[in-house]
Design an enzyme around this catalytic site. Structure first.
Site, PDB file in Angstrom:
ATOM      1  N   THR A 216      -5.251  34.999   6.151  1.00 28.26           N
ATOM      2  CA  THR A 216      -5.286  33.824   6.983  1.00 28.26           C
ATOM      3  C   THR A 216      -5.363  32.619   6.052  1.00 28.26           C
ATOM      4  O   THR A 216      -5.595  32.768   4.875  1.00 28.26           O
ATOM      5  CB  THR A 216      -6.533  33.963   7.878  1.00 28.26           C
ATOM      6  OG1 THR A 216      -6.351  35.129   8.662  1.00 28.26           O
ATOM      7  CG2 THR A 216      -6.798  32.770   8.738  1.00 28.26           C
TER       8      THR A 216
ATOM      9  N   THR B  57      -2.744  31.977  11.031  1.00 33.29           N
ATOM     10  CA  THR B  57      -2.598  33.253  10.330  1.00 33.29           C
ATOM     11  C   THR B  57      -1.435  34.096  10.833  1.00 33.29           C
ATOM     12  O   THR B  57      -0.931  33.900  11.945  1.00 33.29           O
ATOM     13  CB  THR B  57      -3.911  34.076  10.498  1.00 33.29           C
ATOM     14  OG1 THR B  57      -3.854  35.228   9.673  1.00 33.29           O
ATOM     15  CG2 THR B  57      -4.125  34.517  11.934  1.00 33.29           C
TER      16      THR B  57
ATOM     17  N   ASN C 286      -2.275  37.309  10.437  1.00 37.47           N
ATOM     18  CA  ASN C 286      -3.270  38.383  10.393  1.00 37.47           C
ATOM     19  C   ASN C 286      -3.397  38.883   8.960  1.00 37.47           C
ATOM     20  O   ASN C 286      -3.909  38.163   8.129  1.00 37.47           O
ATOM     21  CB  ASN C 286      -2.978  39.504  11.388  1.00 37.47           C
ATOM     22  CG  ASN C 286      -4.198  40.411  11.560  1.00 37.47           C
ATOM     23  OD1 ASN C 286      -5.304  39.984  11.274  1.00 37.47           O
ATOM     24  ND2 ASN C 286      -4.015  41.631  12.007  1.00 37.47           N
TER      25      ASN C 286
ATOM     26  N   ASP D 180      -5.611  42.936  16.172  1.00 33.42           N
ATOM     27  CA  ASP D 180      -6.906  42.311  16.495  1.00 33.42           C
ATOM     28  C   ASP D 180      -7.403  42.692  17.887  1.00 33.42           C
ATOM     29  O   ASP D 180      -8.544  42.400  18.245  1.00 33.42           O
ATOM     30  CB  ASP D 180      -6.820  40.785  16.380  1.00 33.42           C
ATOM     31  CG  ASP D 180      -7.134  40.304  14.965  1.00 33.42           C
ATOM     32  OD1 ASP D 180      -7.571  41.124  14.142  1.00 33.42           O
ATOM     33  OD2 ASP D 180      -6.948  39.108  14.697  1.00 33.42           O
TER      34      ASP D 180
ATOM     35  N   SER E  41     -10.319  36.831  18.064  1.00 32.29           N
ATOM     36  CA  SER E  41     -10.206  36.388  16.675  1.00 32.29           C
ATOM     37  C   SER E  41     -11.580  36.125  16.081  1.00 32.29           C
ATOM     38  O   SER E  41     -12.580  36.044  16.805  1.00 32.29           O
ATOM     39  CB  SER E  41      -9.376  35.098  16.643  1.00 32.29           C
ATOM     40  OG  SER E  41      -9.387  34.525  15.359  1.00 32.29           O
TER      41      SER E  41
HETATM   42  N1  GLY Z   1      -6.477  37.888  12.403  1.00 33.51           N
HETATM   43  C1  GLY Z   1      -7.823  37.693  12.078  1.00 33.51           C
HETATM   44  C2  GLY Z   1      -8.569  36.955  13.116  1.00 33.51           C
HETATM   45  O1  GLY Z   1      -7.977  36.259  13.914  1.00 33.51           O
HETATM   46  O2  GLY Z   1      -9.761  37.078  13.171  1.00 33.51           O
END
Ligand code: GLY
Length: 570
Positions: A381, A399, A401, A423, A452
């Site tokens: 991210t 991000t 991810n 996620d 997230s």
């Molecule tokens: N993809 C990591 C988060 O959103 O926490």
């Protein structure tokens, strides 16, 4: 020596006198190299992005213009995380009316998604399906999000802002050591699909430091977005290419998914802590509420008796974090699909949870369950922080991810798609790539946003901007942001110290206290083990981007020394 960079001679003189005073009083034993800015400051994970954002501010753009340009530039120069094929969150303050708001441009599950889409006929998780390739992708939100931010608060022309990134993609930029190392580290992922290899490992040759890196397909896509706004992405040729890539690789995103994507403005999660107002991201990010729970659980402790790298403090922090992450696993998901208890930050609830903390013994996570808050009737991210001298503040974490997301580039359009579907809780109790587990609240449903941990955060005091911060790091985002807030507010660390400070992490499950390797004295590690913690060292993490403002509005900006980010201002 004190370095001062700003434009008011009076302030320079005052600061120089102050510096001289300090040098005399302290006998030159303490040296402050802080650089102060008066008109604008930027901290991002990539030097080119920081420099271009500063140019936007200097041209008369506001912090929002700079944030929009930065979002697109990072998609070009920081391809492992910067993106147009992913999503994220912004926490902003509008200087004109002092209002703090958040913008949710998180990806959504495609309309054809079903709860069991990553399970085989025996109900077992199919390895890697939620992490690589077209099935792993959520409907991207970044382009719509940056456009919504610009529409509401931007002052420069959209086209001009997006073209900054398009030009970098078109004419290329020089690969630095960081990107070269990242391309090596992710070689396997970047060669999984021919569309991706064509860009990142053309003819089997990856770029090395010093090469010029051109992305002509991405440039074309960005020019289309510059000319047509979100329509240049969510409909027309680029959308057709996304759908074609989905069809080729058995993905689910359709033209309807793209056409119906909408970002959402939301009220921030807000707490007061020692007289500071802390604003962070609400659901569907767990970041704001979990950071807030950790802080509020720790608030009554006497920090005068604690030190940032002491056994007692690390232990208390981890016990608070353990409790908060247990709640995360049970209670949090997209608010459009699941009603989280509205009492997770209630003082009475947190008082009861705090009683579970033993100050000298780690409570095994098997004995810590998610709480039952009262029902009220009724790597990978990237983050950037920007402010200007009109009181505008922007914290954006966005991000793909994991690094380079799904590893899948949209054929002919030159950008990577996210693997954000991981996620979701793809099966109750089965950890995602960050080791996080979930259940009902975060199960897969069509059109739903996956939970997230991203925690872009603003701090104000007496309605004045004081701090903008955030970091990548998956679940560790939450503990880095919470530690940074405590390090600033309770331990009074400078911005540089905040970024450099050794980090530790606990997320309930796995029941493990992670310490950055080589950063903690053996006595501390042994002390934590004596308290009952299972301790593991891990490689350094986070890429914190911090801007601090003093009570007079003077800005300092700092980028995490662990990476190649750059902070600057003027
Ligand atoms: N993809 C990591 C988060 O959103 O926490």
């Amino acid at each position: 020596m004190v370095t001062i960079k700003h434009s008011r001679p009076g302030v320079v003189l005052a600061a120089s006198l102050a510096a001289l005073f300090l040098l005399v009083v302290l006998g030159c034993s303490w040296i402050d190299v802080t650089t102060y800015y008066q008109q604008g400051a930027v901290a991002t994970g990539a030097p080119i992005a920081t420099d271009l954002a500063i140019e936007v501010l200097k041209k008369g753009g506001n912090a929002f213009d700079a944030a929009v340009a930065t979002g697109f530039v990072l998609a070009v120069v920081h391809p492992s995380a910067g993106n147009i094929g992913g999503g994220g969150f912004a926490v902003i303050r509008n200087g004109a009316d002092g209002r703090v708001r958040t913008l949710d441009f998180r990806e959504t599950a495609p309309l054809a998604a079903v709860e069991t889409m990553y399970l085989n006929d025996d109900g077992e998780v199919i390895d890697s399906l939620s992490l690589y390739g077209a099935r792993a992708c959520g409907v991207p939100g970044t382009v719509a999000g940056l456009h919504a931010l610009w529409q509401e608060y931007g002052s420069m022309k959209w086209e001009e802002l997006v073209k900054i990134a398009a030009n970098v993609a078109d004419t290329g930029f020089i690969v630095d050591d960081f990107l070269a190392a990242s391309l090596t580290e992710y070689h396997r992922e970047l060669t999984l699909y021919e569309e991706t290899a064509d860009i990142f490992v053309p003819n089997g040759q990856k770029s090395v430091a010093g090469d010029r890196f051109l992305q002509l397909d991405l440039a074309r896509t960005l020019y289309a977005i510059a000319a047509e706004g979100p329509d240049g992405f969510y409909s027309g040729e680029v959308a057709e290419k996304i759908v074609a890539t989905m069809q080729k690789y058995n993905g689910l995103i359709t033209a309807e998914d793209l056409a119906s994507y909408l970002p959402v403005w939301r009220e921030p999660t807000h707490i007061t802590f020692d007289g500071y107002d802390i604003y962070s991201m609400p659901l569907p990010s767990s970041g704001g509420v979990i950071v807030a729970q950790i802080l509020k659980l720790l608030e009554p402790y006497d920090f005068a008796r604690l030190f940032p790298e002491s056994v007692d403090y690390i232990h208390l922090f981890c016990e608070a974090s353990r409790l908060a992450f247990a709640d995360r696993s049970e209670h949090l998901g997209d608010p459009a699909f699941y009603a989280a208890p509205s009492t997770l930050l209630d003082a009475g609830y947190l008082d009861a949870r705090r009683k579970l903390i033993d100050p000298q013994h780690a409570t095994p996570s098997t004995r810590v369950k998610p709480g039952s808050p009262p029902i009220r009737e009724s790597e990978q991210t990237t983050h950037y922080s920007i402010c200007d001298d009109d009181g505008n503040m922007v914290a954006i974490t966005y991000t793909l991810n994991t690094g380079y997301g799904s590893s899948l580039v949209v054929g002919g359009a030159g950008f990577l798609l996210n693997n954000e579907m991981d996620d979701f809780s793809i099966k109750p109790g089965v950890p995602n790539v960050f080791g996080l587990i979930g259940g009902e609240a975060n199960k897969i449903e069509p059109g739903k946003r996956m939970l997230s941990s991203m925690s872009p955060t603003l701090v104000l005091k007496d309605d004045k901007p004081r701090m903008i911060l955030g970091t990548p790091g998956g679940s560790k985002i939450i503990t880095v942001v919470a530690q940074t807030l405590l390090n600033s507010i309770r331990f009074d660390m400078s911005a540089e110290a905040l970024c450099a400070q050794p980090r530790f992490h606990h997320q309930w499950l796995p029941d493990m206290l992670y310490l950055e390797e080589g950063q903690f004295d053996i006595n501390i590690i042994q002390g934590l083990i004596r308290y009952g913690h299972s301790v593991k060292e891990r490689k350094p993490y986070s890429d914190l981007q911090v801007i601090e403002l003093d009570e007079n509005g003077m800005m300092t900006a700092t980028s995490d020394p662990r990476n190649r980010g750059k902070a600057s201002g003027y």
